[in-house]
Design a protein around this motif. Structure first.
Motif, PDB file in Angstrom:
ATOM      1  N   LEU A 152       1.073  -3.680   1.191  1.00  9.53           N
ATOM      2  CA  LEU A 152       1.223  -4.169   2.421  1.00  9.53           C
ATOM      3  C   LEU A 152      -0.310  -4.787   2.866  1.00  9.53           C
ATOM      4  O   LEU A 152      -0.458  -5.788   3.709  1.00  9.53           O
ATOM      5  N   SER A 153      -1.293  -4.419   2.232  1.00 12.27           N
ATOM      6  CA  SER A 153      -2.655  -4.757   2.785  1.00 12.27           C
ATOM      7  C   SER A 153      -3.498  -5.801   2.065  1.00 12.27           C
ATOM      8  O   SER A 153      -4.569  -6.452   2.380  1.00 12.27           O
ATOM      9  N   THR A 154      -2.904  -5.988   0.622  1.00 15.44           N
ATOM     10  CA  THR A 154      -3.872  -6.946  -0.156  1.00 15.44           C
ATOM     11  C   THR A 154      -3.180  -8.267   0.001  1.00 15.44           C
ATOM     12  O   THR A 154      -1.840  -8.277   0.443  1.00 15.44           O
ATOM     13  N   SER A 155      -3.720  -9.250  -0.562  1.00 22.38           N
ATOM     14  CA  SER A 155      -3.181 -10.732  -0.708  1.00 22.38           C
ATOM     15  C   SER A 155      -2.199 -10.670  -1.863  1.00 22.38           C
ATOM     16  O   SER A 155      -2.216  -9.866  -2.718  1.00 22.38           O
ATOM     17  N   PRO A 156      -0.901 -11.412  -1.589  1.00 22.33           N
ATOM     18  CA  PRO A 156       0.157 -11.256  -2.382  1.00 22.33           C
ATOM     19  C   PRO A 156      -0.287 -11.426  -3.832  1.00 22.33           C
ATOM     20  O   PRO A 156       0.366 -10.565  -4.738  1.00 22.33           O
ATOM     21  N   GLU A 157      -1.146 -12.010  -4.222  1.00 22.35           N
ATOM     22  CA  GLU A 157      -1.352 -12.126  -5.707  1.00 22.35           C
ATOM     23  C   GLU A 157      -1.807 -10.964  -6.485  1.00 22.35           C
ATOM     24  O   GLU A 157      -1.848 -10.852  -7.687  1.00 22.35           O
ATOM     25  N   VAL A 158      -2.596 -10.160  -5.795  1.00 22.05           N
ATOM     26  CA  VAL A 158      -2.831  -8.789  -6.229  1.00 22.05           C
ATOM     27  C   VAL A 158      -1.397  -8.016  -6.842  1.00 22.05           C
ATOM     28  O   VAL A 158      -1.446  -7.600  -7.876  1.00 22.05           O
ATOM     29  N   THR A 159      -0.702  -8.181  -5.971  1.00 21.54           N
ATOM     30  CA  THR A 159       0.589  -7.063  -6.390  1.00 21.54           C
ATOM     31  C   THR A 159       1.768  -7.984  -6.827  1.00 21.54           C
ATOM     32  O   THR A 159       2.760  -7.303  -7.510  1.00 21.54           O
ATOM     33  N   THR A 160       1.582  -9.029  -7.017  1.00 20.43           N
ATOM     34  CA  THR A 160       2.985  -9.755  -7.386  1.00 20.43           C
ATOM     35  C   THR A 160       2.903 -10.281  -8.849  1.00 20.43           C
ATOM     36  O   THR A 160       3.772 -10.820  -9.187  1.00 20.43           O
ATOM     37  N   ILE A 161       1.837  -9.921  -9.570  1.00 18.86           N
ATOM     38  CA  ILE A 161       2.124 -10.284 -11.179  1.00 18.86           C
ATOM     39  C   ILE A 161       3.103  -9.353 -11.566  1.00 18.86           C
ATOM     40  O   ILE A 161       3.136  -8.366 -11.249  1.00 18.86           O
ATOM     41  N   PRO A 162       3.831  -9.848 -12.427  1.00 19.67           N
ATOM     42  CA  PRO A 162       5.045  -9.338 -12.797  1.00 19.67           C
ATOM     43  C   PRO A 162       4.850  -7.863 -13.317  1.00 19.67           C
ATOM     44  O   PRO A 162       5.565  -6.967 -13.138  1.00 19.67           O
ATOM     45  N   CYS A 163       3.956  -7.630 -14.130  1.00 20.15           N
ATOM     46  CA  CYS A 163       3.735  -6.382 -14.862  1.00 20.15           C
ATOM     47  C   CYS A 163       3.586  -5.364 -13.718  1.00 20.15           C
ATOM     48  O   CYS A 163       4.043  -4.044 -13.981  1.00 20.15           O
ATOM     49  N   LEU A 164       2.885  -5.641 -13.021  1.00 20.79           N
ATOM     50  CA  LEU A 164       2.449  -4.587 -11.867  1.00 20.79           C
ATOM     51  C   LEU A 164       3.631  -4.497 -11.229  1.00 20.79           C
ATOM     52  O   LEU A 164       4.095  -3.390 -10.593  1.00 20.79           O
ATOM     53  N   GLN A 165       4.235  -5.497 -10.473  1.00 19.39           N
ATOM     54  CA  GLN A 165       5.361  -5.548  -9.701  1.00 19.39           C
ATOM     55  C   GLN A 165       6.421  -4.365 -10.279  1.00 19.39           C
ATOM     56  O   GLN A 165       7.198  -3.735  -9.641  1.00 19.39           O
ATOM     57  N   LYS A 166       6.728  -4.873 -11.496  1.00 24.48           N
ATOM     58  CA  LYS A 166       8.053  -4.172 -12.226  1.00 24.48           C
ATOM     59  C   LYS A 166       7.526  -2.501 -12.046  1.00 24.48           C
ATOM     60  O   LYS A 166       8.371  -1.696 -11.838  1.00 24.48           O
ATOM     61  N   ARG A 167       6.340  -2.026 -12.508  1.00 27.44           N
ATOM     62  CA  ARG A 167       5.932  -0.774 -12.366  1.00 27.44           C
ATOM     63  C   ARG A 167       6.339   0.019 -11.042  1.00 27.44           C
ATOM     64  O   ARG A 167       6.471   0.917 -10.827  1.00 27.44           O
ATOM     65  N   CYS A 168       5.747  -0.812 -10.055  1.00 28.14           N
ATOM     66  CA  CYS A 168       5.765  -0.389  -8.641  1.00 28.14           C
ATOM     67  C   CYS A 168       7.212  -0.082  -8.244  1.00 28.14           C
ATOM     68  O   CYS A 168       7.648   0.950  -7.800  1.00 28.14           O
ATOM     69  N   ILE A 169       8.125  -1.149  -8.599  1.00 30.16           N
ATOM     70  CA  ILE A 169       9.729  -1.085  -8.364  1.00 30.16           C
ATOM     71  C   ILE A 169      10.168   0.172  -8.902  1.00 30.16           C
ATOM     72  O   ILE A 169      10.880   0.937  -8.420  1.00 30.16           O
ATOM     73  N   ASP A 170       9.580   0.322 -10.147  1.00 30.29           N
ATOM     74  CA  ASP A 170      10.078   1.638 -10.956  1.00 30.29           C
ATOM     75  C   ASP A 170       9.916   2.925 -10.428  1.00 30.29           C
ATOM     76  O   ASP A 170      10.632   3.782 -10.291  1.00 30.29           O
ATOM     77  N   LYS A 171       8.469   2.853 -10.050  1.00 27.86           N
ATOM     78  CA  LYS A 171       8.124   4.220  -9.067  1.00 27.86           C
ATOM     79  C   LYS A 171       9.126   4.457  -7.940  1.00 27.86           C
ATOM     80  O   LYS A 171       9.590   5.595  -7.620  1.00 27.86           O
ATOM     81  N   PHE A 172       9.322   3.320  -7.179  1.00 28.57           N
ATOM     82  CA  PHE A 172      10.331   3.634  -6.029  1.00 28.57           C
ATOM     83  C   PHE A 172      11.715   3.890  -6.396  1.00 28.57           C
ATOM     84  O   PHE A 172      12.332   4.972  -6.052  1.00 28.57           O
ATOM     85  N   LYS A 173      12.187   3.467  -7.494  1.00 31.44           N
ATOM     86  CA  LYS A 173      13.338   3.837  -8.005  1.00 31.44           C
ATOM     87  C   LYS A 173      13.669   5.344  -8.333  1.00 31.44           C
ATOM     88  O   LYS A 173      14.161   6.296  -8.220  1.00 31.44           O
ATOM     89  N   ALA A 174      12.473   5.626  -9.255  1.00 38.73           N
ATOM     90  CA  ALA A 174      12.473   7.107  -9.697  1.00 38.73           C
ATOM     91  C   ALA A 174      12.262   8.033  -8.569  1.00 38.73           C
ATOM     92  O   ALA A 174      12.856   9.115  -8.550  1.00 38.73           O
ATOM     93  N   THR A 175      11.762   7.532  -7.595  1.00 40.73           N
ATOM     94  CA  THR A 175      11.412   8.629  -6.367  1.00 40.73           C
ATOM     95  C   THR A 175      12.751   8.723  -5.651  1.00 40.73           C
ATOM     96  O   THR A 175      13.100   9.799  -5.141  1.00 40.73           O
ATOM     97  N   LEU A 176      13.431   7.382  -5.642  1.00 44.33           N
ATOM     98  CA  LEU A 176      14.745   7.762  -4.749  1.00 44.33           C
ATOM     99  C   LEU A 176      15.590   8.531  -5.464  1.00 44.33           C
ATOM    100  O   LEU A 176      16.580   9.305  -4.785  1.00 44.33           O
ATOM    101  N   GLU A 177      15.413   8.996  -6.748  1.00 43.55           N
ATOM    102  CA  GLU A 177      16.359   9.939  -7.495  1.00 43.55           C
ATOM    103  C   GLU A 177      15.870  11.450  -7.227  1.00 43.55           C
ATOM    104  O   GLU A 177      16.382  12.205  -7.684  1.00 43.55           O
ATOM    105  N   ILE A 178      14.673  11.483  -6.798  1.00 48.71           N
ATOM    106  CA  ILE A 178      14.042  12.925  -6.547  1.00 48.71           C
ATOM    107  C   ILE A 178      14.929  13.795  -5.647  1.00 48.71           C
ATOM    108  O   ILE A 178      15.366  12.998  -4.666  1.00 48.71           O
ATOM    109  N   LYS A 179      15.270  15.062  -5.719  1.00 44.36           N
ATOM    110  CA  LYS A 179      16.235  15.489  -5.017  1.00 44.36           C
ATOM    111  C   LYS A 179      15.711  16.029  -3.690  1.00 44.36           C
ATOM    112  O   LYS A 179      16.400  16.231  -2.506  1.00 44.36           O
ATOM    113  N   ASP A 180      14.438  16.189  -3.776  1.00 43.52           N
ATOM    114  CA  ASP A 180      13.769  16.815  -2.628  1.00 43.52           C
ATOM    115  C   ASP A 180      13.923  15.892  -1.288  1.00 43.52           C
ATOM    116  O   ASP A 180      13.681  14.759  -1.135  1.00 43.52           O
TER     117      ASP A 180
END
Length: 1811
Positions: A1608-1636
């Motif tokens: 949310l706080s950096t310019s888009p080009e920091v986080t939108t490069i595919p390798c980083l973006q993919k890893r971030c999305i994976d983290k969200f997915k993984a977290t949604l699966e956590i039971k807590d």
């Protein structure tokens, strides 16, 4: 009996005593026989038998009436005989017998029949005193014989009889008790004084006798009056004064009688002189011990006490003149406020009566004695007095030659004044040093030739005056060297030395001068010798190297003169010997209560004991020893003492050795054995065992030589020394030595007490050698232990008190090493019996001082470990004891603690009193909380015992002033109960100790249960268990005690009372009053606090009391106890009055004390005002920001509007004056702290509040108060914003012309008026300079209060723009400040100080930011037209990005922040974690303080990029990111409820600040920043997939939030490069699966914010990847039905995310999304039947779904309608639900309200945590 030897007679007497004790009245038939037998034993040649006989007779007189009736005279005569040739023990026993019998005779009311009554004569007090007087004056020679001898003029009473009778007087009075003495004091006084009056010329026929008799009379008065309570002592002062006044009238009559018959005059005055001396000395001692309590008596003009003493000073007798001077010395020490007036009066008389020789010497003695008191009076005398005295002394010396009658007195007086002046110390003397050195140079001839001419010219009289003058000069220089060592520079020493060779030459010629002029010169020449020796002892031998041979010759002659040999040993040994050796040398050398009179027996009958007239110079030199006047020995003796000392110094310099001789007689054998041991004592231990064996062998043999107890004593004494020196080497000899000791203890008759004493010493040394091994359980050790205990038991049974003392100290050692083996109950009972047994005696216990000391030393050690047990055993003992203990110290009532307090009040020995206090302190520390009521009652009784005569005055004033408000105080002071008090009028020192105890008790309670300071809790716990006790329940008593102490006459007690009040205010200020919410418990005592403070502000109160009271005033106002302004005004008015008083500054006439005393008072007032102002500003600030957290009503009342602004208004009226005074005080402080090399630049007349001469003394007062004044001044400057210049704020236009506002103004005229800007710059630098100077070199004694105040002052300063611009524009200044703060953080561990320092750092960085922004803005404005490219780079790092350590603000800040972070989280240090062997650790929670510090450091780090240029920001960014993310990694702990720890929140906040920095967008730094930020994001992602199994414990929510912050706080080009973006999305997915559930809720919230992100390039990939997951999840919930609040929240958050999706989706996708969303919502609706039976969660869900439908339906009505139409099931459900809802709205409004609340609350709570 007749045939028995002394040992037998001794045992028989003791047996008879025991038989009498057992039989009581039944033994009446044998009384006469026993009496006859004991009579003969009372004059036995063996001292032990005499003691036993005295004890037997003492037991007999309980029943045998005839002893104190018909046979009274013969018993008395018998006792007098027994005193002849007696030793100390006999005198103690016989005087006890005689005193007790005479006391019985005085008060007896005889029982029995009329017949028996006739045969018994009543004895009047006069007759008893007459009887004792006869013994004192005529001794044991009877009446008839004595008169015949007296006619012949041969009889003189031996000293031991006189001393014995003196002790009998004391026993007599103390047996009759204090009340009796009060009643009969006048008669007793006149009798005792008459013992040295003209009616008994024999007693004072020569000076030697006179001095000894005076000593005895002084002792009687001192010991009897000393035991009285304060009221009785005040009455005694009046009586003694009456006696002095009568004697003075007689003297005046004689003196004014013309010269009809001068001889008559001289005998009369000579005869009354001794009475006057005794009376004056006792008056002095009494006033000294009463302290300021005696003030009302001296203020009473009708008595005219001081005038009378002053009029006695020119008495014809030198003894009286000195005694009067000494009396003034005591008065000045007791009442410092009289010091200056007395000095003035004496100086005035000395100047006015220069032509009377008596007046010159008398008043010069008085001035010298008063000067000697100055060093004991902390408030001092005005500095100008020194000059007056010096001028007068010079005048006396110069005018000495004008009149031969006056030359000797004037010379003596002149030098005496100079010598006494030296005791005032370097600050005064430095101004007069040149004149003194000139006089010193002139008093001696310049060369040996001049000395020769002198010899040939003078006559006897001129030599007398010359020697007197030179002795005086030597004495003055000696006084200078010993009191003004700091002034002895090289240069001064060079000027001191020239006269010395001549002085030594004169010394060598004295004998020839004596031969020429005969005896008149004998005394002056001896005095001269002594003075020269005394001076040489103080100078290093190198200074008189050339004369050493001559000096040694003279010393040898003095030390070997035949006539002094006899006496020398007795007075030379004590100072040169070891304490233990003295005891054995002569029992008379031991320290005893009777030392004052026993000393004279040491010297033999032909030699005078010490007295003031032998050395007038000691009137200013000596401190008060115990409580008696200095006792210099006659010159002929004291010269030997000085010679011996000097001989030691010179020999050590030259090196003289002597050999030991060997012989066989007793003396040499003892000498040899002592020499053996002493060598080891002083030269270190023994190292060879062979040598040890031979020593021990020799001493064993000598120890068993039963023919000579002396040899045994010394051999055993030496053995004890050897055991001590040998240490562990002695271990092999322990057993044989122990058995030798036990054998001797059992064999040597108890009459040889000195052998037993040495045995005790050996046993003690052995126990020390064995040490902790005594705890062992082996057979050999337990045998040794038993032997030790056996030895102690034998010694405890020995009748000799000193042997008992040894036994007790052995038991004490045993208890230290093996406590479990010492029977505590029997030991305690033994100690208590000794301490409290003979409580009839004045000293409440054993008459032997050393035994009492041993008992207390032992008790003190016991209570350190086992206070409760000791105290219990003592009380048990008291309950078991058969006969009632005298009411004096009843342990049953007051416990051991109370008994010790009573003992403390009666004891006079310093060491003993110190031990009693220590013992009580240990008991208090371990037991005060459990025995709270007992301790407080004891302290209250001690303090209340004195309240009666202050109560009246105090309450009256209160009622006048406050009408009905006076009730509280009157309740406080009326005596609570009239039953007999265990404490009868205790001394002020005891009351001060009790007040200190109360403060200690409060501190002890603070570390105990919190209920001590919480009245509601205390009352509740008291209900549960009535035995429990809490301090807060005794608050009324605490206030009452503080009030009684604070309003006493005694200054020391007033100070303790004010301190107690301060402690009570500080501890209880915040305790609420449960019955009146919003009020505090102390509020009801405001009248008492006001009444306790008011007397301290009267005009006659000494400054140190007023200063303390100011502190209490400010604490009371600042505590916030009183919120009503009208109530506050009373105390505020006191401060206002003192402010008015001090405005005159140092010009205010301070006649009584040193100028530094007024400095102290002024600064105390300013400090008190500063504290009040600081609190006022703070409460005003708190009040202005509405408190978000406190919603409860009480708080708003508590910090009510009236108090916050009102307090500020109160101060505001005086703020103009205060600010001026504060600035002046700070300026003074700044000048005083300048290093010495700037001394020349200081203003010559001193500062605003100190004078140049007293600057050294003043420094201390400035150190105590500058910090709060600095803080207040900074706040005041801040409040004016540094912009409002006062119209009258010129340069020199302060209230006092003395103080230039600016430091050291260049122009002398002061005409240059400074611009306001300059004035402000000066003030700014003044505050900054003081702060930096203080903080950069923190002394070890710097208080936390000062450091905190100083940092707060800096914070206040940087709160406003103008000072910030000063700091921002001066980079070096900022860096220096940062370095200073870094040092503070390194050297002070306190979190509050470190936080305050970090706050200042943050402000400095803000100032730098503002400066950079301002420069950028102005550059843009200037170059508006020019190309953007050409703008210069502002900020650190310029174009290159380099930061130079030491020149860079940013670098200094980074150092400081790293220091804080690495201290809290060592894992952040790459040196630590970078090395391969170190495993990373789990994340950790920091302490609250640690978290605060880390958070503050992170805030500062995130501000740094804004201070740099783009290039500079690139240099620091990696460091900042490393530290911020490091904190995140190290503290991301999983917390319950999905909360973030405070450090994680701070690091996320800091990240947000860094990421949104403008530098990330600036074109020069954009690409570099983007790379670095991507790396940082990668680092965070890597935390998830640890390489080495470490950080698995990390909290997913924290990391996910961090990723979200990046997105949310950096310019888009920091986080939108595919390798980083993919890893971030994976983290969200993984977290949604956590039971807590909490993790899921958080994840939804974070996604919610990402989905709303305006730039589609960022948000869309997340929506595409994650929306379907979310829908699935929600449908799952739909099937499962939520069971708890958490699941309900997950559902609500999920729906919110979907709703957001609907709003961000493009038009054509919306309908699909709504179609997904609606069925899910409708599925949770319930119809009316289901709604009634549903769980609260399902009901909340229904409400939530319904609300959401109501919102969405109208927005997308078309989709909604089509969906409902296509699915009848949904439609039906919806309709049923809506119907049901309407029903429930009618019926169950409360439930729906209630059910919604949990959902609402929790969502609010979650949002507040979100960034």
């Amino acid at each position: 009996m007749k045939s028995a030897e002394s040992q037998g007679r001794y045992e028989i007497m003791l047996s008879l005593q025991n038989i009498l004790n057992g039989l009581g009245a039944a033994a009446a038939p044998c009384h006469r026989d026993i009496y006859k037998a004991a009579r003969s034993c009372l004059t036995d040649r063996s001292m032990a038998v005499r003691c036993a006989a005295a004890k037997c007779l003492l037991e007999l007189q309980n029943e045998a009436i005839f002893m104190w009736s018909t046979d009274l005279d013969s018993v008395a005569t018998l006792c007098f005989k027994s005193f002849e040739g007696s030793n100390y023990d006999v005198r103690i026993s016989v005087s006890k017998l005689l005193g007790t019998i005479l006391a019985k005779a005085t008060i007896s009311k005889h029982p029995g029949t009329a017949a028996s009554r006739q045969s018994i004569r009543r004895v009047s007090l006069e007759e008893v005193l007459e009887l004792l007087g006869t013994g004192f004056l005529r001794g044991s020679s009877g009446f008839l014989r004595a008169s015949g001898d007296m006619l012949k003029g041969t009889s003189s009473v031996s000293r031991d009889v006189r001393v014995g009778v003196t002790q009998a007087y004391v026993v007599f009075v103390s047996t009759l008790g204090g009340a009796w003495l009060e009643k009969n004091f006048a008669a007793f006084l006149s009798h005792v004084l008459s013992l040295v009056s003209q009616s008994h010329p024999k007693a004072t026929q020569n000076q030697i006798d006179a001095v000894c008799c005076r000593r005895c009379v002084s002792f009687i008065l001192r010991t009897t009056i000393g035991g009285l309570g304060e009221k009785a002592q005040l009455a005694a002062v009046k009586d003694i004064f009456q006696a002095i006044w009568k004697l003075k009238k007689v003297m005046d009559a004689v003196m004014s009688d013309g010269n009809l018959d001068t001889r008559l005059g001289s005998t009369d005055t000579a005869a009354s002189q001794h009475m006057l001396v005794c009376a004056l000395q006792e008056l002095g001692n009494l006033i000294y011990s009463l302290g300021t309590t005696v003030a009302p008596l001296l203020q009473d003009s009708s008595t005219g006490l001081l005038d009378s003493i002053l009029s006695v000073i020119p008495h014809p007798s030198i003894s009286v003149r000195l005694a009067a001077a000494w009396c003034l010395h005591c008065i000045a020490m007791a009442l410092p406020s009289y010091l200056t007036p007395l000095l003035d009066r004496c100086l005035e008389r000395l100047t006015g009566l220069k032509s009377s020789p008596e007046a010159v010497t008398g008043f010069s003695f008085a001035v010298a004695a008063l000067l000697g008191a100055v060093k004991h009076c902390p408030l001092g005398i005005p500095h100008g007095k020194g000059k007056i005295i010096m001028t007068l002394a010079e005048d006396l010396l110069c005018s000495a030659a004008q009149n031969s009658r006056l030359s000797a007195p004037r010379t003596q007086a002149g030098w005496l004044l100079i010598a006494a002046l030296m005791t005032l110390g370097p600050a005064v003397v430095s101004h007069h040093l040149a004149r003194v050195l000139l006089l010193w140079k002139c008093v001696f001839p310049a060369s040996p030739k001049d000395l020769e001419t002198e010899k040939s010219r003078g006559d006897s009289f001129t030599w007398q005056v010359t020697l007197e003058g030179r002795a005086g000069a030597l004495c003055a220089i000696k006084s200078f060297v010993s009191h003004c060592g700091d002034l002895l520079t090289e240069e001064v020493t060079q000027r001191l030395l020239p006269p010395l060779p001549c002085a030594v030459d004169l010394l060598t010629q004295l004998s020839s001068i004596l031969k020429t002029y005969g005896s008149p010169l004998k005394t002056p020449s001896v005095v001269y010798r002594q003075r020269l020796y005394e001076l040489l002892v103080l100078l290093p031998p190198e200074t008189y190297e050339g004369n050493i041979c001559a000096i040694i010759k003279e010393l040898a002659a003095d030390l070997t003169a035949p006539d002094t040999q006899v006496a020398a040993s007795t007075f030379l040994l004590p100072p040169l010997c070891h304490q233990d050796d003295l005891l054995i040398l002569s029992p008379l050398l031991q320290e005893t209560d009777h030392r004052f009179i026993e000393e004279q027996l040491l010297l033999g009958n032909s030699i005078a004991c010490g007295s003031l007239e032998y050395d007038p110079y000691s009137v200013y030199e000596k401190d008060i020893e115990g409580d008696s006047v200095p006792k210099p020995l006659p010159p002929a003796l004291s010269v030997i003492g000085s010679a011996a000392k000097l001989f030691g110094v010179v020999c050590a310099h030259v090196g003289v050795t002597q050999r030991l001789k060997s012989a066989r007689d007793v003396v040499t054998r003892t000498g040899y054995s002592l020499a053996l041991a002493s060598l080891h004592r002083y030269l270190g231990g023994i190292s060879s065992s062979q040598h040890l064996n031979s020593c021990v062998g020799i001493l064993y043999t000598l120890a068993q030589d039963s023919t000579s107890p002396d040899v045994q004593t010394w051999a055993l004494h030496s053995l004890s020394l050897i055991i001590d020196s040998a240490g562990p080497l002695y271990y092999v000899h322990v057993e044989p030595t122990l058995s030798l000791i036990i054998m001797l203890l059992l064999n040597v008759p108890p009459t040889h007490a000195e052998v037993h004493q040495s045995l005790g010493r050996c046993l003690n040394a052995l126990i020390t050698t064995l040490g902790p091994e005594l705890q062992g359980n082996s057979t050999s050790i337990s045998t040794l232990r038993t032997s030790c205990l056996l030895g102690c038991a034998v010694m405890q049974d020995n009748p000799d008190c000193l042997v008992q003392a040894q036994a007790i100290s052995c038991l004490q050692q045993l208890h230290m090493f093996a406590p479990q083996h010492v029977n505590l109950s029997s030991l305690v009972s033994c100690l208590c019996e000794i301490l409290l047994d003979n409580s009839v005696l004045v000293n409440l216990c054993s008459p032997y001082l050393l035994l009492r000391r041993a008992v207390l030393a032992c008790l003190r050690q016991l209570v350190q470990r086992e206070a409760a047990e000791v105290s219990e055993y003592a009380v048990m003992l008291a309950k078991d004891s058969r006969e009632e203990l005298t009411s004096d110290a009843n342990i049953r009532e007051v416990g051991l603690e109370g008994a010790l307090l009573i003992l403390l009040d009666k004891e006079t020995d310093d060491k003993l009193c110190h031990d009693i206090k220590e013992t009580l302190n240990y008991m208090l520390t371990s037991m005060a909380v459990e025995k709270l009521s007992l301790w407080l009652k004891l302290c209250k009784d001690v303090l209340a015992a004195s309240a009666d005569f202050t109560a009246l005055t105090c309450v009256d004033t209160m009622q006048e002033e406050e009408g009905d408000k006076g009730d509280d105080a009157s309740v406080l002071t009326t005596r609570h109960d009239e039953k007999s008090h265990p404490f009868t009028n205790p001394q002020w020192a005891t009351r001060v100790f009790a007040a200190e105890c109360v403060c200690r008790i409060i501190n002890q309670c603070e570390n105990a249960n919190s209920a001590h300071f919480d009245i509601a809790l205390a009352q509740e716990m008291k209900k549960r268990d009535s035995r429990s006790d809490f301090l807060v329940l005794h608050l009324a008593d605490l206030i009452r005690m503080a009030f009684m102490a604070a309003t006493d006459h005694n200054d020391h007690l007033r100070l303790s009372g004010l301190e107690m009040l301060l402690v009570v205010i500080r501890r209880f200020a915040t305790v609420p009053e449960p019955e009146f919410p919003g009020h505090v418990i102390l509020e009801q005592y405001q009248a008492n606090v006001g009444a306790a403070l008011r007397p301290a502000f009267t005009s006659e109160t000494p400054p140190h009391v007023t200063a303390k009271a100011c502190q209490v005033c400010s604490a009371w106002i600042a505590s916030g106890v009183v919120s009503d302004l009208n109530d506050l005004r009373r105390v505020h008015q006191l401060l206002v009055s003192s402010l008015t008083k001090i405005q005159a500054g140092k010009e205010a006439p301070s006649h009584l004390y040193n100028e530094s005393a007024s400095t102290m008072e002024i600064l105390a007032v300013l400090k008190a005002w500063a504290e009040v102002y600081i609190i006022a500003v703070q409460s005003h600030k708190n009040h202005r920001q509405p408190l978000k957290t406190t919603t409860c009503l009480e708080d708003s009342i508590r910090y009510g509007s009236c108090s916050s602004d009102g307090l500020l208004d109160l101060v505001y009226t005086d703020l103009g004056t205060l600010s001026r005074l504060w600035l002046a005080a700070l300026q003074d402080f700044a000048l005083l702290t300048l290093p010495s090399e700037f001394a020349s630049q200081l203003p010559a007349e001193g500062g605003a509040f100190y004078t140049a001469e007293t600057s050294e003394n003043a420094k201390l007062h400035y150190y105590n108060s500058w910090a709060l004044i600095l803080h207040a001044t900074a706040l005041w400057l801040t409040s004016t914003g540094f912009v409002v210049a006062d119209p009258d704020e010129g340069a020199s236009n302060l209230s006092r012309p003395v103080t230039p506002t600016s430091m050291c103004q260049g122009s002398s005229s002061g005409a240059t008026i400074k611009s306001p800007e300059d004035v402000y710059t000066d003030r700014f630098h003044l505050i900054l300079g003081i702060s930096v100077e203080f903080l950069c070199s923190l002394r070890s004694d710097a208080t936390m209060e000062s450091i905190t105040a100083c940092l707060h002052a800096l914070q206040a300063l940087l709160d406003v723009p103008w000072p910030r611009s000063k700091i921002g524009s001066d980079q070096d200044l900022g860096i220096e400040l940062l370095n200073v703060l870094h040092r503070v953080i390194l050297t002070r561990e306190s979190p509050s100080i470190q936080l305050a320092s970090l706050e200042v750092v943050r402000q400095i960085i803000c100032a730098a930011q503002e400066h950079v922004k301002e420069k950028r803005r102005s550059a843009e404005v200037d170059d508006g037209a020019a190309e953007k490219e050409t703008l210069p780079e502002f900020g650190e790092g310029k174009d290159t990005g380099g930061l130079v350590p030491g020149k860079s603000l940013v670098f200094a800040t980074l150092e400081l922040c790293v220091c804080i972070l690495v201290r809290q989280l060592p894992e952040l240090n790459p040196k630590l974690t970078g090395s391969p062997g170190v495993k990373a650790t789990k994340p950790q929670m920091l302490s609250e303080d640690g978290s605060r510090l880390v958070s503050a450091a992170l805030v500062i780090l995130s501000e740094l990029p804004a201070v740099c240029s783009p290039e500079g920001s690139i240099s620091i960014l990696p460091t900042i990111l490393y530290l911020t993310i490091g904190v995140l990694r190290e503290t991301a702990v999983k917390l319950p409820g999905g909360q973030l720890s405070s450090t994680v929140a701070a690091s996320l906040q800091a990240l947000k600040g860094i990421l949104s920095s403008p530098m990330a967008q600036a074109e020069k730094s954009h690409s570099a920043w983007t790379d670095l930020l991507r790396s940082a994001l990668t680092t965070i992602l890597d935390f998830w997939d640890p390489v080495d199994e470490t950080h698995q414990e990390l909290d997913e929510v924290s990391l996910l939030t961090a990723i979200t912050v990046f997105i949310l706080s950096t310019s888009p080009e920091v986080t939108t490069i595919p390798c980083l973006q993919k890893r971030c999305i994976d983290k969200f997915k993984a977290t949604l699966e956590i039971k807590d559930p909490m993790v899921q809720i958080k994840t939804y919230q974070l996604l919610h914010s990402i989905f709303q992100y305006p730039n589609p390039a960022v948000s869309y990939p997340y929506i595409y990847s994650l929306a379907s997951c979310i829908v699935e999840k929600l449908q799952e919930i739909d099937k499962r039905k939520p069971e708890n609040i958490a699941e309900l929240q997950i559902f609500q958050e999920g729906i919110k995310v979907l709703e957001t999706l609907v709003t961000v989706a493009e038009e054509h996708h919306r309908s699909q999304l709504v179609t997904c969303l609606l069925p899910i919502l409708i599925s949770f609706l319930l119809d009316e039947n289901a709604l009634g039976s549903a769980t609260s969660i399902m009901r909340s869900l229904h409400d939530f779904a319904l609300q959401s439908l109501m919102q969405i339906g109208p927005q997308y009505s078309s989709v909604f309608k089509s969906l409902v139409a296509s699915s009848p099931a949904l439609k039906a459900r919806l309709e049923a639900a809506i119907k049901g809802n309407q029903q429930s709205v009618k019926v169950k409004i409360p439930t729906s309200k209630y059910t919604k609340s949990p959902g609402k609350n929790s969502s609010i709570q979650l949002k507040t945590n979100f960034l």
